[in-house]
Write a protein that holds these residues in place. Structure first.
Motif, short mmCIF file in Angstrom:
data_model
loop_
_atom_site.label_atom_id
_atom_site.label_comp_id
_atom_site.label_asym_id
_atom_site.label_seq_id
_atom_site.Cartn_x
_atom_site.Cartn_y
_atom_site.Cartn_z
N ALA A 58 0.73 -1.24 -0.23
CA ALA A 58 -0.08 0.12 -0.03
C ALA A 58 0.81 1.29 -0.01
O ALA A 58 0.50 2.19 -0.73
CB ALA A 58 -0.90 0.06 1.23
N THR A 65 -3.65 2.34 -3.96
CA THR A 65 -4.08 2.66 -2.77
C THR A 65 -5.22 3.66 -2.57
O THR A 65 -6.17 3.47 -1.81
CB THR A 65 -2.97 3.15 -1.66
OG1 THR A 65 -1.98 2.08 -1.37
CG2 THR A 65 -3.38 3.57 -0.35
N THR A 67 -7.25 4.29 -5.37
CA THR A 67 -8.40 3.84 -5.93
C THR A 67 -9.08 2.83 -4.78
O THR A 67 -10.49 2.78 -4.78
CB THR A 67 -8.03 2.62 -7.16
OG1 THR A 67 -7.11 3.65 -8.08
CG2 THR A 67 -8.93 2.20 -7.55
N PHE A 68 -8.46 2.24 -4.14
CA PHE A 68 -9.16 1.29 -2.94
C PHE A 68 -9.68 2.16 -1.82
O PHE A 68 -10.70 1.69 -1.68
CB PHE A 68 -7.94 0.48 -2.52
CG PHE A 68 -7.65 -0.79 -3.09
CD1 PHE A 68 -8.18 -0.90 -4.48
CD2 PHE A 68 -6.56 -1.78 -2.54
CE1 PHE A 68 -7.94 -2.05 -5.27
CE2 PHE A 68 -6.24 -2.62 -3.27
CZ PHE A 68 -6.82 -3.30 -4.53
N ARG A 69 -9.26 3.35 -1.83
CA ARG A 69 -9.77 4.36 -0.79
C ARG A 69 -11.16 4.89 -1.42
O ARG A 69 -12.17 4.82 -0.77
CB ARG A 69 -8.84 5.35 -0.24
CG ARG A 69 -7.86 4.99 0.50
CD ARG A 69 -7.06 6.36 1.07
NE ARG A 69 -7.96 7.14 1.97
CZ ARG A 69 -7.45 8.32 2.57
NH1 ARG A 69 -6.25 8.59 2.40
NH2 ARG A 69 -8.22 8.76 3.42
N THR A 72 -13.68 1.65 -1.28
CA THR A 72 -14.04 1.29 0.29
C THR A 72 -14.88 2.45 0.69
O THR A 72 -15.80 2.24 1.58
CB THR A 72 -12.87 0.97 0.88
OG1 THR A 72 -13.37 0.18 2.42
CG2 THR A 72 -12.10 2.03 1.58
N GLY A 184 -13.79 -7.68 -3.07
CA GLY A 184 -12.97 -6.51 -3.33
C GLY A 184 -13.15 -5.75 -2.25
O GLY A 184 -11.96 -5.07 -1.78
N THR A 188 -10.01 -4.48 0.05
CA THR A 188 -9.54 -2.86 0.24
C THR A 188 -9.24 -2.74 1.82
O THR A 188 -8.40 -2.20 2.17
CB THR A 188 -10.53 -2.28 -0.15
OG1 THR A 188 -11.74 -2.37 0.42
CG2 THR A 188 -10.79 -2.30 -1.68
N TRP A 191 -5.81 -4.40 2.54
CA TRP A 191 -4.90 -3.38 1.86
C TRP A 191 -4.60 -2.13 2.44
O TRP A 191 -3.34 -1.50 2.77
CB TRP A 191 -5.23 -3.23 0.25
CG TRP A 191 -4.30 -2.34 -0.50
CD1 TRP A 191 -3.97 -0.85 -0.44
CD2 TRP A 191 -3.08 -2.89 -1.33
NE1 TRP A 191 -3.12 -0.57 -1.49
CE2 TRP A 191 -2.59 -1.69 -1.96
CE3 TRP A 191 -2.83 -4.30 -1.94
CZ2 TRP A 191 -1.69 -1.97 -2.75
CZ3 TRP A 191 -1.91 -4.23 -2.83
CH2 TRP A 191 -1.25 -3.31 -3.37
#
Length: 234
Positions: A58, A65, A67-69, A72, A184, A188, A191
Motif C-alpha cells: 500500500a 491505494t 483507488t482502493f480508498r 471502500t 473486493g 481493500t 490493503w
C-alpha cells in the motif's frame, strides 16, 4: 394374540438445502470467533504477516491505494449498501406490494448491523496500527463491518432477483458483480491496513450466515407451500 402397538417416532421436518447452508456458515463462524476472542497465537501471527506484507504494498503503490480508498469509502461502504437495500425494499412495495418481504429485508439488514456492532463491542479487538498509515478507521476491528454489510445486502439482492424469476443472464451477472464486490471490499480493508485478514473473513462468514438464516426464516414462515397453491376439494 394381542400384538402391542409401538408408538411411531416423532415426525421430524426434512433437512433443507438452506438448513445445510446455514450450518456450513455457522460452524466456521463460531470457530473463528472463539479463536479471535482467545487471541490464538497462530491466527494472530498469520494476520500480522499478511498485514505487514499488504501495508508495504500500500505504501509502495499510492495509485492503487487511492483507488482502493475511493472504492471502500464510496462504492462498497456500508452506507451505499444500506441505500441499495432501501431501494430494493421500496421496489418491493411499489411494484409488487410485498410489504412483508420489504420489512423482512429491512429487519435482516438491521439485525446484521446489530450483531456486527455487538460483536465488535464484545470482542474489543484492536485494529492494526502503523507509523505511516495510508488510511484510518475507528471502533473495534472484529468483524469487518464493510465485509459483512456488503455480503448481507448483495446476497439478499441476488436472492431477490432469483425469486422474482429474473433471466439466467441477469442473475449470473448480478452474482458475479456481488462476488467481485464482496471480495473486493475485503481486499481493500486489508490493503488499507484498517483490518486484519481474519476480521474480513469473519465478516464474510457472518454475512453468509445472516443470509442463510433470513432465507430459512422466510421459507418456514412465509413462503407458500405446495398445499397453499393447490385448492382442496370439498
Amino acid at each position: 394374540m394381542h400384538t402391542p402397538t409401538v408408538d411411531a417416532p416423532p415426525h421430524r421436518p426434512p433437512t433443507t438445502r438452506t438448513d445445510r447452508v446455514a450450518a456450513a456458515f455457522a460452524v466456521p463462524s463460531v470457530l473463528l470467533l472463539v479463536l479471535v476472542a482467545l487471541s490464538w497465537g497462530p491466527l494472530l501471527s498469520l494476520d500480522e504477516s499478511i498485514a505487514d506484507t499488504t501495508h508495504r504494498w500500500a505504501v509502495d503503490e499510492p495509485g492503487i491505494t487511492h483507488t482502493f480508498r475511493v472504492l471502500t469509502d464510496w462504492v462498497w461502504d456500508p452506507v451505499t449498501m444500506r441505500l441499495l437495500a432501501a431501494a430494493a425494499a421500496f421496489w418491493l412495495v411499489w411494484r409488487h406490494r410485498e410489504w412483508w418481504l420489504a420489512v423482512w429485508m429491512a429487519v435482516t439488514c438491521a439485525v446484521g448491523t446489530a450483531v456486527q456492532q455487538g460483536l465488535k463491542a464484545a470482542v474489543g479487538r484492536e485494529r492494526p496500527a502503523w507509523p505511516d498509515p495510508v488510511d484510518s478507521a475507528h471502533y473495534a476491528a472484529y468483524p469487518s463491518g464493510h465485509a459483512m454489510t456488503a455480503t448481507v445486502v448483495l446476497g439478499l439482492l441476488v436472492w431477490l432477483l432469483h425469486r422474482y424469476g429474473a433471466g439466467r443472464v441477469v442473475v449470473r451477472t448480478a452474482l458475479a458483480v456481488a462476488v467481485v464486490s464482496v471480495v473486493g471490499v475485503g481486499v481493500t480493508r486489508i490493503w488499507l491496513g484498517v483490518h486484519w485478514a481474519s476480521d474480513v473473513l469473519g465478516g464474510w462468514l457472518l454475512g453468509g450466515l445472516a443470509i442463510a438464516l433470513a432465507v430459512l426464516t422466510y421459507e418456514k414462515w412465509h413462503a407458500p407451500t405446495r398445499t397453499d397453491r393447490v385448492p382442496t376439494r370439498t
